[in-house]
Design a protein around this motif. Structure first.
Motif, PDB file in Angstrom:
ATOM      1  N   ASN A 114      21.253  62.140  47.442  1.00 51.25           N
ATOM      2  CA  ASN A 114      20.598  61.279  46.445  1.00 51.25           C
ATOM      3  C   ASN A 114      20.373  59.897  47.043  1.00 51.25           C
ATOM      4  O   ASN A 114      21.331  59.247  47.489  1.00 51.25           O
ATOM      5  CB  ASN A 114      21.456  61.152  45.175  1.00 51.25           C
ATOM      6  N   GLU A 115      19.141  59.470  47.062  1.00 57.04           N
ATOM      7  CA  GLU A 115      18.769  58.175  47.644  1.00 57.04           C
ATOM      8  C   GLU A 115      19.342  58.019  49.054  1.00 57.04           C
ATOM      9  O   GLU A 115      19.864  56.960  49.404  1.00 57.04           O
ATOM     10  CB  GLU A 115      19.193  57.005  46.746  1.00 57.04           C
ATOM     11  N   SER A 125      28.534  54.132  57.527  1.00 56.38           N
ATOM     12  CA  SER A 125      29.033  52.785  57.255  1.00 56.38           C
ATOM     13  C   SER A 125      30.555  52.778  57.152  1.00 56.38           C
ATOM     14  O   SER A 125      31.133  53.410  56.260  1.00 56.38           O
ATOM     15  CB  SER A 125      28.426  52.282  55.939  1.00 56.38           C
ATOM     16  N   PHE A 174      21.214  47.298  44.484  1.00 55.36           N
ATOM     17  CA  PHE A 174      20.612  48.381  43.712  1.00 55.36           C
ATOM     18  C   PHE A 174      21.637  49.186  42.924  1.00 55.36           C
ATOM     19  O   PHE A 174      22.811  49.233  43.268  1.00 55.36           O
ATOM     20  CB  PHE A 174      19.767  49.308  44.595  1.00 55.36           C
TER      21      PHE A 174
HETATM   22  N1  SAH Z   1      24.061  58.749  47.307  1.00 53.42           N
HETATM   23  C1  SAH Z   1      24.609  57.488  46.872  1.00 53.42           C
HETATM   24  C2  SAH Z   1      24.280  56.321  47.808  1.00 53.42           C
HETATM   25  C3  SAH Z   1      22.859  56.111  48.266  1.00 53.42           C
HETATM   26  S1  SAH Z   1      22.694  54.706  49.357  1.00 53.42           S
HETATM   27  C4  SAH Z   1      24.190  57.196  45.457  1.00 53.42           C
HETATM   28  O1  SAH Z   1      23.326  57.880  44.952  1.00 53.42           O
HETATM   29  O2  SAH Z   1      24.734  56.272  44.852  1.00 53.42           O
HETATM   30  C5  SAH Z   1      22.554  55.422  50.956  1.00 53.42           C
HETATM   31  C6  SAH Z   1      23.826  55.981  51.539  1.00 53.42           C
HETATM   32  O3  SAH Z   1      23.490  56.562  52.799  1.00 53.42           O
HETATM   33  C7  SAH Z   1      24.938  54.989  51.822  1.00 53.42           C
HETATM   34  O4  SAH Z   1      26.178  55.636  51.661  1.00 53.42           O
HETATM   35  C8  SAH Z   1      24.693  54.630  53.289  1.00 53.42           C
HETATM   36  O5  SAH Z   1      25.812  54.092  53.954  1.00 53.42           O
HETATM   37  C9  SAH Z   1      24.319  55.995  53.833  1.00 53.42           C
HETATM   38  N2  SAH Z   1      23.496  55.937  55.038  1.00 53.42           N
HETATM   39  C10 SAH Z   1      22.450  55.140  55.255  1.00 53.42           C
HETATM   40  N3  SAH Z   1      21.906  55.387  56.468  1.00 53.42           N
HETATM   41  C11 SAH Z   1      22.623  56.392  57.006  1.00 53.42           C
HETATM   42  C12 SAH Z   1      22.560  57.108  58.238  1.00 53.42           C
HETATM   43  N4  SAH Z   1      21.635  56.825  59.146  1.00 53.42           N
HETATM   44  N5  SAH Z   1      23.456  58.072  58.456  1.00 53.42           N
HETATM   45  C13 SAH Z   1      24.405  58.354  57.525  1.00 53.42           C
HETATM   46  N6  SAH Z   1      24.518  57.704  56.351  1.00 53.42           N
HETATM   47  C14 SAH Z   1      23.642  56.727  56.096  1.00 53.42           C
END
Ligand code: SAH
Length: 390
Positions: free
Chosen positions: A158-159, A123, A55
């Motif tokens: 964000n996302e 991660s 994505f």
């Molecule tokens: N905010 C960024 C990435 C979004 S993707 C952008 O807009 O480009 C989701 C992000 O959340 C990734 O960094 C992923 O590793 C993190 N993430 C996913 N599940 C999580 C959790 N349970 N706790 C902490 N971080 C998490």
């Protein structure tokens, strides 16, 4: 067999062994394994971003997105008059958003650049990327939200919420009287393959936490009662509620604000869980660990969590509306004046992707979590507080 194939079947085997030993998994536990397994989880074993990943998020589309969010948070910080705030980002991905925001702060509010930066990231792979890109910055990683600093925070997600593990329930109606019960949707084994099976009924507390009474009675809800019928699916994201509640609690105690941007609705979206691998939609049980799993965020659940902890949620409004309200069109036109033809074309195409309804403009929503108070903050003046938006 490629290395990836070996890894993918390794996680499948691990999950099957777990189910064979302990019984069916809740859907959110299954997703936690698929995304977060320390060896083979989706976020732990690959970098999912960009044209080669699954994505492309808004900050990856254009630096203008981070710049606008940065200018906005700086304005909110200025209006708050709070001293010594910290910056906090939930799920920083490739750190593009925070780097673009810091770039904007350098121009308008350097105190936010020197403020301590807190990142919620689980991660290890993405932590390494973030660490490299943020070398020289005073920042702290968090595994959860249990140790937020005792100071005001200006935060952004964000996302992030769409990536948290979601649970589902399914309505099973009684053929005789039309009455029905909501049952958990669990992940079990069907002929050696992973699949959905019915679990126990939701308890009265769960029906209330998931706001399923509302789903069944409110005509204005995105899933009106007229479409509630047998086999209707409802979703609930426990970690989103926990995290929203913790941020709300912190904002109430110390002040600040949290900008939340994600695709979703101001209510239930039904069965919105989706899986994507190599840019293609795939089955949610496709090679665990090799597909991104995400769902539509229920902003009404985030609002209930915020209000339950004594804060408030303004919005959501659409991303298109928010970015226009805070001046993305004017900013892009000013930048275009200084750009060559090709750069200008790229800039306008990126803005269109962010704001137009055909792209991210209406599916993505923006909300602002604030300490208790009244009135609408800048950027949200077109929204009626707590209005339903599907
Ligand atoms: N905010 C960024 C990435 C979004 S993707 C952008 O807009 O480009 C989701 C992000 O959340 C990734 O960094 C992923 O590793 C993190 N993430 C996913 N599940 C999580 C959790 N349970 N706790 C902490 N971080 C998490």
């Amino acid at each position: 067999m490629s290395n990836d194939k070996v890894k993918d079947s390794a996680l499948f085997d691990k999950i099957v062994a777990n189910i064979s030993k302990n019984g069916p998994l809740s859907l959110d536990s299954y997703i936690s394994h698929a995304l977060g397994d320390p060896d083979y989880g989706y976020y732990h074993s690959r970098d999912p971003f960009g044209t080669s990943g699954d994505f492309i998020t808004a900050p990856e589309i254009s630096g203008l997105f981070g710049e606008m969010c940065g200018l906005y948070l700086a304005h909110i910080a200025e209006l708050s008059g709070l001293r010594e705030p910290a910056i906090f980002e939930l799920g920083p991905g490739r750190a593009s958003l925070i780097l673009d925001m810091r770039h904007a702060w350098q121009q308008v509010m350097p105190t936010l650049v020197t403020a301590p930066l807190h990142l919620l990231e689980t991660s290890p792979r993405l932590r390494c990327i973030q660490q490299d890109l943020l070398s020289g910055v005073n920042f702290f990683f968090h595994e959860n939200l249990d140790h937020l600093p005792a100071q005001p925070i200006f935060a952004i997600a964000n996302e992030f919420f769409d990536a948290l593990p979601v649970s589902q329930a399914i309505l099973r109606q009684n053929a005789n009287d039309g009455g029905g019960i909501w049952r958990h949707r669990l992940v079990g084994l069907l002929n050696g393959q992973l699949g959905f099976i019915d679990g126990p009924p939701l308890s009265p507390e769960e029906v209330s936490d998931w706001a399923l009474e509302i789903l069944q009675t409110e005509e204005t809800d995105p899933l009106p009662s007229s479409v509630i019928n047998n086999h209707t699916i409802a979703e609930y994201c426990p970690l989103a509620v926990t995290y929203a509640g913790k941020i709300a609690h912190h904002l109430r105690a110390y002040g600040g604000a949290c900008l939340i941007i994600d695709y979703g609705r101001d209510g239930q979206s039904g069965g919105s869980l989706q899986a994507v691998a190599n840019h293609q939609p795939v089955d949610v049980f496709y090679q665990p660990g090799s597909a991104d799993l995400s769902h539509w965020v229920d902003f009404s659940a985030i609002r209930r969590a915020a209000e339950g902890a004594g804060a408030r949620l303004v919005g959501p409004i659409t991303q298109g509306e928010f970015l226009r309200n805070i001046g993305i069109i004017q900013r892009s036109e000013a930048l275009a004046k200084m750009a060559d033809v090709e750069t200008r074309r790229g800039l306008f195409a990126a803005v269109d992707r962010l704001v137009s309804n055909q792209h991210m403009g209406s599916a993505f929503k923006v909300a602002l979590m604030l300490p208790p108070g009244a009135g609408l903050p800048p950027g949200f003046t077109t929204c009626s507080e707590g209005a339903a938006l599907s």
